[in-house]
Design an enzyme around this catalytic site. Structure first.
Site, PDB file in Angstrom:
ATOM      1  N   SER A 209      17.494   0.303  -8.241  1.00 48.51           N
ATOM      2  CA  SER A 209      18.258   0.855  -7.030  1.00 48.51           C
ATOM      3  C   SER A 209      19.866   1.304  -7.467  1.00 48.51           C
ATOM      4  CB  SER A 209      18.055   0.049  -5.658  1.00 48.51           C
ATOM      5  OG  SER A 209      19.075   0.531  -4.583  1.00 48.51           O
TER       6      SER A 209
ATOM      7  N   TYR B 183      19.471  -7.747  -1.598  1.00 46.41           N
ATOM      8  CA  TYR B 183      18.807  -6.649  -2.009  1.00 46.41           C
ATOM      9  C   TYR B 183      19.612  -6.078  -3.493  1.00 46.41           C
ATOM     10  CZ  TYR B 183      16.559  -2.156  -2.396  1.00 46.41           C
ATOM     11  OH  TYR B 183      15.785  -0.977  -2.983  1.00 46.41           O
TER      12      TYR B 183
HETATM   13  N1  NAP Z   1      13.494   4.501  -0.452  1.00 47.11           N
HETATM   14  C1  NAP Z   1      14.537   4.322  -0.907  1.00 47.11           C
HETATM   15  O1  NAP Z   1      15.579   5.119  -0.813  1.00 47.11           O
HETATM   16  C2  NAP Z   1      14.803   3.486  -2.143  1.00 47.11           C
HETATM   17  C3  NAP Z   1      15.889   3.498  -2.646  1.00 47.11           C
HETATM   18  C4  NAP Z   1      16.074   2.646  -3.957  1.00 47.11           C
HETATM   19  C5  NAP Z   1      15.196   1.731  -4.390  1.00 47.11           C
HETATM   20  N2  NAP Z   1      13.950   1.622  -3.663  1.00 47.11           N
HETATM   21  C6  NAP Z   1      12.938   0.778  -4.369  1.00 47.11           C
HETATM   22  O2  NAP Z   1      11.717   1.637  -4.427  1.00 47.11           O
HETATM   23  C7  NAP Z   1      10.588   0.714  -4.273  1.00 47.11           C
HETATM   24  C8  NAP Z   1       9.606   1.464  -3.282  1.00 47.11           C
HETATM   25  O3  NAP Z   1      10.278   1.473  -2.033  1.00 47.11           O
HETATM   26  P1  NAP Z   1       9.752   2.289  -0.700  1.00 47.11           P
HETATM   27  O4  NAP Z   1      10.985   2.797  -0.311  1.00 47.11           O
HETATM   28  O5  NAP Z   1       8.537   3.084  -1.139  1.00 47.11           O
HETATM   29  O6  NAP Z   1       9.346   1.075   0.187  1.00 47.11           O
HETATM   30  P2  NAP Z   1       8.327   1.012   1.212  1.00 47.11           P
HETATM   31  O7  NAP Z   1       8.016   2.408   1.878  1.00 47.11           O
HETATM   32  O8  NAP Z   1       8.432  -0.255   2.134  1.00 47.11           O
HETATM   33  O9  NAP Z   1       6.840   0.466   0.335  1.00 47.11           O
HETATM   34  C9  NAP Z   1       7.056  -0.679  -0.400  1.00 47.11           C
HETATM   35  C10 NAP Z   1       5.658  -0.869  -1.031  1.00 47.11           C
HETATM   36  O10 NAP Z   1       5.815  -2.269  -1.579  1.00 47.11           O
HETATM   37  C11 NAP Z   1       4.577  -3.142  -1.125  1.00 47.11           C
HETATM   38  N3  NAP Z   1       4.988  -4.467  -1.390  1.00 47.11           N
HETATM   39  C12 NAP Z   1       5.956  -4.839  -0.509  1.00 47.11           C
HETATM   40  N4  NAP Z   1       6.017  -6.177  -0.820  1.00 47.11           N
HETATM   41  C13 NAP Z   1       4.965  -6.470  -1.498  1.00 47.11           C
HETATM   42  C14 NAP Z   1       4.555  -7.868  -1.994  1.00 47.11           C
HETATM   43  N5  NAP Z   1       5.175  -9.077  -1.857  1.00 47.11           N
HETATM   44  N6  NAP Z   1       3.259  -7.651  -2.909  1.00 47.11           N
HETATM   45  C15 NAP Z   1       2.746  -6.687  -3.164  1.00 47.11           C
HETATM   46  N7  NAP Z   1       3.256  -5.418  -2.666  1.00 47.11           N
HETATM   47  C16 NAP Z   1       4.217  -5.206  -1.869  1.00 47.11           C
HETATM   48  C17 NAP Z   1       4.234  -2.382   0.357  1.00 47.11           C
HETATM   49  O11 NAP Z   1       3.105  -2.536   0.594  1.00 47.11           O
HETATM   50  P3  NAP Z   1       2.414  -3.905   1.519  1.00 47.11           P
HETATM   51  O12 NAP Z   1       3.664  -4.228   2.377  1.00 47.11           O
HETATM   52  O13 NAP Z   1       1.133  -3.837   2.183  1.00 47.11           O
HETATM   53  O14 NAP Z   1       2.378  -5.187   0.571  1.00 47.11           O
HETATM   54  C18 NAP Z   1       4.430  -0.978  -0.030  1.00 47.11           C
HETATM   55  O15 NAP Z   1       3.122  -0.518  -0.621  1.00 47.11           O
HETATM   56  C19 NAP Z   1      10.995  -0.586  -3.848  1.00 47.11           C
HETATM   57  O16 NAP Z   1      11.344  -1.414  -5.026  1.00 47.11           O
HETATM   58  C20 NAP Z   1      12.478  -0.332  -3.421  1.00 47.11           C
HETATM   59  O17 NAP Z   1      13.362  -1.368  -3.255  1.00 47.11           O
HETATM   60  C21 NAP Z   1      13.795   2.507  -2.578  1.00 47.11           C
END
Ligand code: NAP
Length: 265
Positions: free
Chosen positions: A157, A170
């Protein structure tokens, strides 16, 4: 000058260069596949001809996704902080498809928004456990079964490089992911396995919903993104496809930032 001309003549130009998005036939593990960015990545890799093992805790999300994908997939529901589960993912992929080429540790959480006194130590531990230890356990499982040419990609991130108030846990977890990738890149170089990070800026997904609910925070994000908008998840996939492709064979221990200029402002 003469020496340089000789050198240039020795460079052989291949008939075709590897495409920066060719992942056809690759056997891929993708954690955090159930929703948000991971769901879009699953579609991108599947459309490009990869076989994708879909990992998250919510099995119904994964089953629906698997039904929508054009190519082969596995549904592997579990907790990325569990060492045995990570090892079982590696085994399941090898058993189903004969090997494992790419592991994308993308599962992540960001539950706490607040300063140190408002961040429960249990929540701190949970964030580090999922975002950082989960990535390590995944890479550890991958390294056991991957052959030469294997690829490990962590989702980092921009907050790992530039933290924001209220998101220290985070940010620390995502900074840790970068150091982890660099260290593992050295450890796994002998096996010719690359380890890299994709660092997204601000993308529309369920994870950032709390930010969008607070207009002042959402506006701050946009004000600091040079492009003046949230990213679309589809704009993130190219970096992952590239790192997983043959074109990235000499790219290791580095970060590809995809942020619309967030770190510039
Ligand atoms: N969206 C952004 O703007 C952004 C920016 C920078 C970085 N990121 C990073 O991108 C990645 C994806 O983010 P996102 O925005 O797509 O988040 P999201 O929509 O909340 O999706 C997160 C995914 O991870 C799974 N997950 C969470 N905890 C878990 C665990 N303990 N074991 C197995 N699976 C788990 C969730 O499913 P379950 O809850 O069903 O397990 C879900 O499928 C993350 O690493 C986040 O930090 C996102």
């Amino acid at each position: 000058m003469a020496a340089r001309a000789d050198e240039a003549q020795q460079i052989e130009i291949p008939a075709s260069f590897p495409s920066g998005a060719d992942v056809a036939g690759r056997r891929v593990v993708l954690t955090g596949a159930g929703r948000g960015l991971g769901r879009v990545l699953a579609h991108a890799f599947s459309q490009a001809g990869a076989s994708v093992a879909l990992v998250a805790r919510t099995v119904t999300d994964l089953e629906k996704l698997a039904a929508d994908l054009p190519g082969p997939s596995l549904v592997l529901a579990g907790e990325v902080t569990d060492e045995a589960f990570n090892e079982s993912i590696a085994d399941a992929v090898v058993e189903a498809w004969g090997g494992l080429d790419v592991w994308i540790a993308n599962a992540g959480i960001s539950p706490a928004v607040g300063g140190p006194r408002r961040t429960d130590p249990a929540v701190w531990r949970e964030i580090l456990d999922v975002n950082l230890t989960g990535a390590f356990l995944g890479a550890r499982a991958a390294a056991r079964v991957m052959d030469e040419g294997g690829r490990i990609v962590f989702t980092g991130s921009v907050l790992g490089e530039r933290p924001r108030a209220g998101l220290a846990a985070y940010s620390a977890s995502k900074a840790g992911v970068v150091a982890l990738a660099k260290g593992l890149a050295l450890d796994l170089a002998e096996q010719r396995i690359t380890v890299n990070v994709v660092a997204p800026g601000w993308f529309d997904s369920p994870l950032v919903e709390p930010w969008k609910q607070r207009p002042a925070l959402g506006e701050a994000v946009l004000a600091h993104t040079a492009f003046g908008r949230w990213g679309a998840a589809t704009e993130l996939v190219g970096a992952y496809l590239f790192l997983a492709s043959a074109a990235a064979s000499f790219v290791t221990g580095t970060v590809i930032t995809v942020d619309g200029g967030y770190l510039l402002t």
